[in-house]
Write an enzyme that holds these catalytic residues in place. Structure first.
Site, mmCIF file in Angstrom:
data_model
loop_
_atom_site.group_PDB
_atom_site.id
_atom_site.type_symbol
_atom_site.label_atom_id
_atom_site.label_comp_id
_atom_site.label_asym_id
_atom_site.label_seq_id
_atom_site.Cartn_x
_atom_site.Cartn_y
_atom_site.Cartn_z
ATOM 1 C CG HIS A 110 -1.682 -1.803 -7.287
ATOM 2 N ND1 HIS A 110 -0.903 -2.280 -8.305
ATOM 3 C CD2 HIS A 110 -1.153 -2.281 -6.160
ATOM 4 C CE1 HIS A 110 0.053 -3.032 -7.808
ATOM 5 N NE2 HIS A 110 -0.077 -3.056 -6.512
ATOM 6 C CG ASP B 245 -1.833 -1.187 1.283
ATOM 7 O OD1 ASP B 245 -2.299 -1.616 0.219
ATOM 8 O OD2 ASP B 245 -2.030 -1.706 2.389
HETATM 9 P P1 GDP Z 1 -0.373 0.238 -3.779
HETATM 10 O O1 GDP Z 1 -1.061 -1.048 -3.488
HETATM 11 O O2 GDP Z 1 1.062 0.240 -3.395
HETATM 12 O O3 GDP Z 1 -0.595 0.711 -5.171
HETATM 13 O O4 GDP Z 1 -1.040 1.337 -2.830
HETATM 14 P P2 GDP Z 1 -2.595 1.600 -2.566
HETATM 15 O O5 GDP Z 1 -3.244 1.996 -3.825
HETATM 16 O O6 GDP Z 1 -3.197 0.505 -1.776
HETATM 17 O O7 GDP Z 1 -2.501 2.825 -1.557
HETATM 18 C C1 GDP Z 1 -2.023 4.049 -1.904
HETATM 19 C C2 GDP Z 1 -3.140 5.083 -1.717
HETATM 20 O O8 GDP Z 1 -2.585 6.356 -1.607
HETATM 21 C C3 GDP Z 1 -4.091 5.172 -2.891
HETATM 22 O O9 GDP Z 1 -5.369 5.501 -2.436
HETATM 23 C C4 GDP Z 1 -3.509 6.304 -3.742
HETATM 24 O O10 GDP Z 1 -4.486 6.974 -4.539
HETATM 25 C C5 GDP Z 1 -3.012 7.200 -2.664
HETATM 26 N N1 GDP Z 1 -1.826 7.988 -2.998
HETATM 27 C C6 GDP Z 1 -0.738 7.583 -3.705
HETATM 28 N N2 GDP Z 1 0.201 8.560 -3.696
HETATM 29 C C7 GDP Z 1 -0.322 9.575 -2.961
HETATM 30 C C8 GDP Z 1 0.185 10.852 -2.545
HETATM 31 O O11 GDP Z 1 1.309 11.223 -2.833
HETATM 32 N N3 GDP Z 1 -0.636 11.596 -1.745
HETATM 33 C C9 GDP Z 1 -1.876 11.209 -1.370
HETATM 34 N N4 GDP Z 1 -2.586 12.012 -0.592
HETATM 35 N N5 GDP Z 1 -2.370 10.011 -1.733
HETATM 36 C C10 GDP Z 1 -1.601 9.211 -2.511
#
Ligand code: GDP
Length: 424
Positions: free
Chosen positions: A41, A13
């Site tokens: 994701h 995440d």
């Molecule tokens: P992944 O599984 O590694 O792709 O991560 P997830 O999607 O589960 O969690 C990352 C969350 O953080 C998602 O809801 C993204 O839209 C959000 N996100 C990613 N980068 C940023 C950022 O720089 N700032 C903010 N506020 N949210 C972010």
């Protein structure tokens, strides 16, 4: 030609999907090489907001070929549901832009049942599984007791193969768990429902990748979860059941001879962890609640509140080493903007001694965090697009993390949208 892997450094995440969505602009092929539909994701771009589980995050880019490699847990049922969801929002998915490895093993209906049955048996000792059948699937794969996607193309051989596995699996279902056995009719109905739907996408993706390599195409490998959940290098047994590290990417994608030129490790500006297991830097109470709210830390697949805490330098440094990261993407820096002091878990103590190495899993629960604090910036940084425009306190925080984890922070993400990024 250049190959790149985008991997998680911590417990998952971290924002990998967001980084893949951004970086796919430079790549021709995106391959998911391990894991299944058990994590999510989140990708936000001009086409909308999507929670991807198994589909590679390059699916939104025109001209990019997305591959589900042989290392994934191929759950036809949840893949089809996910494809329908994405298509309903106007994204085209065709055999041209999505290819499924004929060597990907199939997650069968009983894997989900067995996951839930085993978690129920374990009761308060449970692993915190998402109950998507991933652990039973991988154990069957390595016992050679499941079938490959390509077998859907040869039904007679598939039924014969499944009959043998069914007999064996029913012994476990009935005799170990007292659960309902499966019949060949159940399996044929399942194959007719879901197997048929994904059939047009199945092909020899290994041959496709080898040709792409010869043609000098740029290939991006996309991981699920992070180093600390890796089956071999993570917090075993509270890990996932596959290898989330970049070194597995060539094997799990179908291009075992690939050399990876760039490994982008994704690190969140604070820590989060979904599910069970030791989480040394964990916060509780009001502080945790505030950070969870600020970062919207709720699972994309399950909606479960994620455990949260400050960045863990000890775990992150270990995660970077496991991945062999060449570049770091530090995400969600904007989330820390509300804090007057930025907390950092800088070291651990273990059995009365300060340490900087990540302990062996069996003693990890005994480690305690050693905290340091830096000045906060307390202003909205979500609109910042250049390093120079970041407040000095934010730059100092990034530089501190960079120095301590031993890898260059090339990307700083300040929002979920594709362009909310600072490239240094
Ligand atoms: P992944 O599984 O590694 O792709 O991560 P997830 O999607 O589960 O969690 C990352 C969350 O953080 C998602 O809801 C993204 O839209 C959000 N996100 C990613 N980068 C940023 C950022 O720089 N700032 C903010 N506020 N949210 C972010």
């Amino acid at each position: 030609m250049s190959n790149c892997a985008i991997v998680g450094i911590n417990w998952g995440d971290e924002g990998k999907g967001r980084m893949v969505d951004l970086l796919t602009r430079d790549y021709d092929v995106v391959v998911r090489y391990q894991g299944g539909g058990n994590a999510g994701h989140t990708v936000v771009n001009e086409k909308g907001k999507f929670a991807l589980h198994l589909l590679p995050s390059g699916i939104f880019r025109d001209g990019v070929v997305n591959i589900l490699g042989n290392g994934v847990a191929l759950d036809c049922e949840s893949l089809w549901t996910e494809m329908q969801d994405v298509v309903s929002k106007g994204v085209a998915i065709t055999p041209e832009n999505l290819k499924i490895s004929d060597r990907a093993s199939l997650l069968l209906p009983w894997h989900r049942d067995l996951d839930a049955l085993e978690e129920a048996r374990l009761a308060d000792k449970k692993y915190g599984s998402t109950k998507q059948g991933i652990a039973p699937f991988y154990s069957d794969k390595y016992q050679k007791k499941t079938v490959m996607a390509g077998e859907l193309l040869y039904p007679d051989k598939l039924w014969e193969h499944l009959e043998g596995i069914l007999e064996w699996k029913n012994l476990t279902l009935e005799k170990v768990y007292g659960a309902k056995p499966y019949t060949m009719d159940d399996l044929k109905a399942w194959a007719a429902d879901f197997g048929e739907k994904i059939k047009p996408f199945i092909c020899d993706t290994g041959a496709f990748l080898r040709q792409a390599q010869k043609d000098g195409k740029n290939i991006l490998f996309e991981a699920q979860l992070g180093s600390l959940r890796d089956l071999d290098y993570g917090i075993y047994p509270m890990t996932t059941s596959s290898n989330a590290i970049a070194a597995y990417a060539p094997v799990g994608s179908g291009l075992p001879s690939a050399r990876i030129d760039k490994i982008v490790g994704v690190v969140k500006a604070y820590s989060s962890c979904v599910g069970e297991g030791p989480f040394t830097c964990e916060w509780f109470g009001e502080d945790a609640e505030k950070l969870r709210e600020a970062g919207a830390e709720y699972g994309a697949k399950t909606g479960r509140p994620r455990r949260v805490g400050p960045i863990d330098i000890v775990a992150t440094r270990y995660g970077v080493e496991c991945q062999g990261a060449t570049d770091i993407a530090l995400t969600k820096l904007d989330v820390l903007s509300y804090m007057d002091k930025i907390p950092i878990c800088a070291h651990y103590t273990l059995h009365g001694q300060q340490i900087d190495y990540f302990p062996f899993p069996a003693v990890l629960p005994e480690a305690k965090p050693v905290m340091e604090y830096m000045d906060g910036w307390q202003c909205d940084i979500s609109g910042v697009r250049t390093w120079e425009d970041l407040p000095e306190a934010a730059r100092k925080y990034v530089e501190y993390v960079e120095r301590e984890i031993g890898c260059r922070i090339t990307y700083v993400s300040v929002g979920p949208e594709r362009d909310s990024i600072i490239i240094r």
